[in-house]
Design an enzyme around this catalytic site. Sequence first.
Site, PDB file in Angstrom:
ATOM      1  N   ASN A   1     -31.435  -3.976   9.331  1.00 15.73           N
ATOM      2  CA  ASN A   1     -30.752  -2.820   8.732  1.00 15.73           C
ATOM      3  C   ASN A   1     -29.463  -3.305   8.090  1.00 15.73           C
ATOM      4  O   ASN A   1     -28.936  -4.366   8.451  1.00 15.73           O
ATOM      5  CB  ASN A   1     -30.438  -1.779   9.817  1.00 15.73           C
ATOM      6  CG  ASN A   1     -29.822  -0.517   9.242  1.00 15.73           C
ATOM      7  OD1 ASN A   1     -30.243  -0.024   8.191  1.00 15.73           O
ATOM      8  ND2 ASN A   1     -28.802   0.007   9.902  1.00 15.73           N
TER       9      ASN A   1
ATOM     10  N   HIS B   1     -25.537  -1.850   7.346  1.00 17.52           N
ATOM     11  CA  HIS B   1     -24.623  -0.767   7.707  1.00 17.52           C
ATOM     12  C   HIS B   1     -23.290  -1.005   6.994  1.00 17.52           C
ATOM     13  O   HIS B   1     -22.779  -2.132   6.993  1.00 17.52           O
ATOM     14  CB  HIS B   1     -24.407  -0.758   9.227  1.00 17.52           C
ATOM     15  CG  HIS B   1     -23.493   0.334   9.673  1.00 17.52           C
ATOM     16  ND1 HIS B   1     -23.900   1.657   9.726  1.00 17.52           N
ATOM     17  CD2 HIS B   1     -22.191   0.318  10.036  1.00 17.52           C
ATOM     18  CE1 HIS B   1     -22.873   2.396  10.112  1.00 17.52           C
ATOM     19  NE2 HIS B   1     -21.830   1.614  10.310  1.00 17.52           N
TER      20      HIS B   1
ATOM     21  N   SER C   1     -22.528  -4.971   7.047  1.00 25.00           N
ATOM     22  CA  SER C   1     -23.162  -5.871   8.021  1.00 25.00           C
ATOM     23  C   SER C   1     -24.679  -5.750   7.933  1.00 25.00           C
ATOM     24  O   SER C   1     -25.214  -4.636   7.933  1.00 25.00           O
ATOM     25  CB  SER C   1     -22.755  -5.482   9.452  1.00 25.00           C
ATOM     26  OG  SER C   1     -21.350  -5.457   9.607  1.00 25.00           O
TER      27      SER C   1
ATOM     28  N   ASP D   1     -26.926   0.983  15.436  1.00 29.56           N
ATOM     29  CA  ASP D   1     -25.984   0.084  14.748  1.00 29.56           C
ATOM     30  C   ASP D   1     -25.457  -0.999  15.692  1.00 29.56           C
ATOM     31  O   ASP D   1     -24.364  -1.539  15.485  1.00 29.56           O
ATOM     32  CB  ASP D   1     -24.798   0.862  14.147  1.00 29.56           C
ATOM     33  CG  ASP D   1     -25.237   1.879  13.105  1.00 29.56           C
ATOM     34  OD1 ASP D   1     -26.242   1.625  12.429  1.00 29.56           O
ATOM     35  OD2 ASP D   1     -24.572   2.923  12.969  1.00 29.56           O
TER      36      ASP D   1
HETATM   37  C1  GRF Z   1     -25.840   1.610   1.966  1.00 28.13           C
HETATM   38  O1  GRF Z   1     -24.466   1.849   1.878  1.00 28.13           O
HETATM   39  C2  GRF Z   1     -26.173   1.080   3.316  1.00 28.13           C
HETATM   40  O2  GRF Z   1     -25.148   0.349   3.899  1.00 28.13           O
HETATM   41  C3  GRF Z   1     -26.426   2.323   4.112  1.00 28.13           C
HETATM   42  O3  GRF Z   1     -27.010   3.223   3.207  1.00 28.13           O
HETATM   43  C4  GRF Z   1     -26.636   2.893   1.889  1.00 28.13           C
HETATM   44  C5  GRF Z   1     -27.890   2.747   1.093  1.00 28.13           C
HETATM   45  O4  GRF Z   1     -27.653   2.697  -0.277  1.00 28.13           O
HETATM   46  N1  GRF Z   1     -27.240   2.023   5.246  1.00 28.13           N
HETATM   47  P1  GRF Z   1     -28.864   2.438  -1.281  1.00 28.13           P
HETATM   48  O5  GRF Z   1     -29.889   3.535  -1.066  1.00 28.13           O
HETATM   49  O6  GRF Z   1     -29.423   1.082  -0.999  1.00 28.13           O
HETATM   50  O7  GRF Z   1     -28.247   2.531  -2.631  1.00 28.13           O
END
Ligand code: GRF
Length: 219
Positions: free
Chosen positions: A110, A112, A139, A148
Amino acid sequence: MRPTLPVAVVISGRGSNMEAIARAASSANRGYRVVRVIADRPTAGGIARAAALGIPTSVVPVKDYADRGAFEAALAAELESTGAQLVVLAGFMRILSPEFVRRFEGRLLNIHPSLLPAYKGLDTHARVLAAGDSHHGASVHYVTAELDGGPVVMQGRLPVRPGDTAESISARVHTLEHIIYPNVCTLIAAGRVAWRNGTVYFDDEPLTSPLIEENDAAA
Ligand code: GRF
């Protein structure tokens, strides 16, 4: 030579990380390829983006299932059908059950938008600004049952600028995300980053702190 690592990307939204991961793999030999993009809702903007890139897509609409267990069973079956060996959550807005996480343990990542373990959860950009922190970032971590909370592989770190708003810093964090997420996929495809029995290794040594990408992305 290692076979190319098949990667599935799971999204809920616009899919800019998905696109960065896919574009990196098609513009250079990164050792992985995106074999499927899966969304939990038909309106996810990333589905159209993936299709435009020629990547097979599917939707497992969360609304079609009676409960989380049924949805996750369908998602897991869809993922297994792709043959993906790495599952990348990229803006996937659902909390996965411990059962699901266990099934994909060691092959589930994932991203974050914070320097974990700081700022788990939502609204990270506003919380960083409200706290007056000097740095922020993103991260990439393996997913475990703790939200997370799984081991962090790589962080992109940037300075907060005077006058930053949640929007301005979020844009720079996104730019960094688009660098670090493909890089982690590349390291995993090369076997340089590996999960073995709950421990993350980097070049065959246990990874004791995240790899850091220092970068003021919009500088
Ligand atoms: C990103 O900021 C990521 O960190 C979070 O969700 C957002 C996804 O953005 N988990 P995208 O859909 O890849 O533009």
